[in-house]
Design an enzyme around this catalytic site. Structure first.
Site, mmCIF file in Angstrom:
data_model
loop_
_atom_site.group_PDB
_atom_site.id
_atom_site.type_symbol
_atom_site.label_atom_id
_atom_site.label_comp_id
_atom_site.label_asym_id
_atom_site.label_seq_id
_atom_site.Cartn_x
_atom_site.Cartn_y
_atom_site.Cartn_z
ATOM 1 N N SER A 25 -7.804 19.100 104.827
ATOM 2 C CA SER A 25 -7.128 18.497 103.677
ATOM 3 C C SER A 25 -8.131 17.768 102.769
ATOM 4 O O SER A 25 -9.013 17.049 103.229
ATOM 5 C CB SER A 25 -6.074 17.511 104.176
ATOM 6 N N ASN B 159 -16.814 9.439 101.063
ATOM 7 C CA ASN B 159 -15.910 9.581 99.922
ATOM 8 C C ASN B 159 -14.833 8.520 99.954
ATOM 9 O O ASN B 159 -14.455 8.002 101.012
ATOM 10 C CB ASN B 159 -15.287 10.986 99.883
ATOM 11 N N ILE C 24 -11.580 8.747 97.548
ATOM 12 C CA ILE C 24 -10.903 9.393 96.419
ATOM 13 C C ILE C 24 -9.636 8.622 96.053
ATOM 14 O O ILE C 24 -9.252 8.542 94.888
ATOM 15 C CB ILE C 24 -10.531 10.862 96.772
ATOM 16 N N CYS D 42 -3.560 6.371 105.826
ATOM 17 C CA CYS D 42 -3.168 5.688 104.593
ATOM 18 C C CYS D 42 -2.840 4.229 104.913
ATOM 19 O O CYS D 42 -2.295 3.937 105.980
ATOM 20 C CB CYS D 42 -1.906 6.322 104.002
ATOM 21 N N THR E 218 -11.928 11.169 108.502
ATOM 22 C CA THR E 218 -13.262 10.584 108.331
ATOM 23 C C THR E 218 -13.369 9.253 109.074
ATOM 24 O O THR E 218 -12.365 8.626 109.400
ATOM 25 C CB THR E 218 -13.529 10.337 106.836
ATOM 26 N N THR F 81 -16.073 19.330 104.744
ATOM 27 C CA THR F 81 -17.240 19.070 103.898
ATOM 28 C C THR F 81 -18.081 20.315 103.641
ATOM 29 O O THR F 81 -18.666 20.455 102.560
ATOM 30 C CB THR F 81 -18.087 17.958 104.558
HETATM 31 C C1 FMN Z 1 -13.767 14.574 99.544
HETATM 32 C C2 FMN Z 1 -12.852 14.495 100.728
HETATM 33 C C3 FMN Z 1 -11.487 14.309 100.525
HETATM 34 C C4 FMN Z 1 -10.621 14.232 101.614
HETATM 35 N N1 FMN Z 1 -9.289 14.072 101.392
HETATM 36 C C5 FMN Z 1 -8.430 14.048 102.451
HETATM 37 C C6 FMN Z 1 -7.023 13.969 102.239
HETATM 38 O O1 FMN Z 1 -6.528 13.961 101.102
HETATM 39 N N2 FMN Z 1 -6.230 13.921 103.340
HETATM 40 C C7 FMN Z 1 -6.721 13.973 104.619
HETATM 41 O O2 FMN Z 1 -5.941 13.937 105.579
HETATM 42 N N3 FMN Z 1 -8.053 14.075 104.840
HETATM 43 C C8 FMN Z 1 -8.910 14.112 103.792
HETATM 44 N N4 FMN Z 1 -10.255 14.248 104.018
HETATM 45 C C9 FMN Z 1 -10.745 14.330 105.405
HETATM 46 C C10 FMN Z 1 -10.981 15.783 105.838
HETATM 47 O O3 FMN Z 1 -9.773 16.522 105.796
HETATM 48 C C11 FMN Z 1 -11.565 15.839 107.265
HETATM 49 O O4 FMN Z 1 -10.657 15.273 108.184
HETATM 50 C C12 FMN Z 1 -12.894 15.118 107.400
HETATM 51 O O5 FMN Z 1 -13.659 15.224 106.229
HETATM 52 C C13 FMN Z 1 -13.708 15.627 108.593
HETATM 53 O O6 FMN Z 1 -14.011 17.003 108.468
HETATM 54 P P1 FMN Z 1 -15.393 17.539 107.795
HETATM 55 O O7 FMN Z 1 -16.511 16.770 108.434
HETATM 56 O O8 FMN Z 1 -15.433 19.003 108.078
HETATM 57 O O9 FMN Z 1 -15.298 17.243 106.332
HETATM 58 C C14 FMN Z 1 -11.133 14.324 102.937
HETATM 59 C C15 FMN Z 1 -12.512 14.532 103.134
HETATM 60 C C16 FMN Z 1 -13.366 14.626 102.058
HETATM 61 C C17 FMN Z 1 -14.840 14.854 102.308
#
Ligand code: FMN
Length: 307
Positions: A22, A70, A72, A131, A194, A268
């Protein structure tokens, strides 16, 4: 030899275990220039809230060693516009969708889920529990077993599709939070969101994100994610887990499945390799073929912990 990569996520059947994380893939439309969406198990869309949100002011992202930070602030068009435009587009393409919902109260989550009831192509709901809960001093839902259970029970009662709870690694006892979610009716878990981090520019003395702190993601957090999936799978082996956190290669995906994940989400990695999810989905099939693995059930959770 045929490889069957299909997996079941709490009743939702996916052709293969690779989904998008997501917030890292929009709702798929923009990314469809780079990725054959049909090569993926499903698209997990950006978190939506009852009303549209602009998110927070920039800077919202910063590169770190082997990852990124991040903040956002849940920018999104609101659940109704999401359903009418993004979900409808995915349904037209015949691509299964998992909607991510968020909010600042239990009622916000329920409102989103009710607005999504009966949406074509929607195979599951993912609850973004990272959240801030304004009914609990702004603490994230996922920090408390009690709040997690409360919002999960309400969501489960409102939803007509499987409900996955996405948890934060920033807790002392993740298994206790996972058990609370499952006890309240969650059909599965998404691990991990994250982890909270911070970066400061030594030249300007300013924090690199406008909010000061933000979520760390990417390869830097992969060992934390693998540990979380492994711990929760050991405690709740019957519950499907979408594992994520730093997955960028086929080997990373296999590692997560060996820890106990049923599916894997790519986050990512999309930012520096937009085709990463498709490459990993195709590479998984090759990996299994070359090893004589006919189903991922054969390797899920099969990490050898000794010797
Ligand atoms: C730019 C960005 C925006 C994200 N927005 C959301 C979000 O809207 N909802 C959510 O549940 N996780 C969000 N995440 C978390 C990711 O879905 C994921 O759980 C986290 O980044 C770990 O995976 P990765 O290391 O492959 O990015 C976001 C991550 C990034 C980097």
């Amino acid at each position: 030899m045929g490889v069957d990569l299909s997996v079941s996520l709490g009743g939702a059947r996916l052709a293969n275990p690779v989904v998008t994380a997501s917030g890292c893939f929009g709702s798929g439309k923009e990314m469809s220039r780079f990725v054959d969406l049909h090569s993926l198990g499903a698209i997990v869309c950006k978190t939506v809230t009852p009303e549209p949100r602009l998110g927070i002011s920039p800077p919202r992202g910063a590169e770190t060693a082997s990852g990124m930070l991040n903040a956002i602030g849940l920018q999104n068009p609101g659940v109704q516009a999401f359903r009418d435009n993004d979900l409808a587009w995915l349904a037209e393409q015949g691509v299964p969708a998992i909607a991510s919902v968020g909010g600042h109260s239990v009622a916000d989550y329920v409102q989103c889920i009710e607005a999504l009831r009966g949406a074509p192509g929607l195979i599951a709901i993912e609850m973004n529990l990272s959240c801030p809960n304004l009914e609990d001093r702004g603490f994230m839902f996922a920090l408390s077993a009690e709040r997690t259970a409360e919002v999960t029970a309400a969501a489960r009662a409102a939803s007509d599709v499987p409900v996955f709870c996405k948890l934060s690694p920033d807790v002392t006892d993740l298994v206790a939070i996972a058990e609370a979610a499952v006890g309240a009716g969650a059909d599965g878990l998404s691990l991990i969101n994250t982890t909270l981090g911070m970066a400061i520019d030594p030249r300007t003395f300013r924090a690199k994100l406008s909010t000061g702190t933000g979520g760390l993601s990417g390869p830097a957090i992969k060992p934390i994610a693998v540990r979380c999936v492994w711990q929760v799978h050991r405690a709740l082996g019957h519950i499907p887990i979408i594992g994520m956190g730093g997955i960028a290669t086929v080997d990373d995906a296999i590692e997560m499945i060996l820890a106990g994940a049923t599916a894997v989400a790519i986050g990512t990695a999309n930012f520096y390799e937009p085709a990463a999810s498709e490459q990993i989905a195709r590479g998984l099939a090759d990996f299994c073929e070359s090893r004589g693995i006919t189903s991922l059930d054969e390797i899920r959770g099969q990490v050898k912990e000794e010797g």
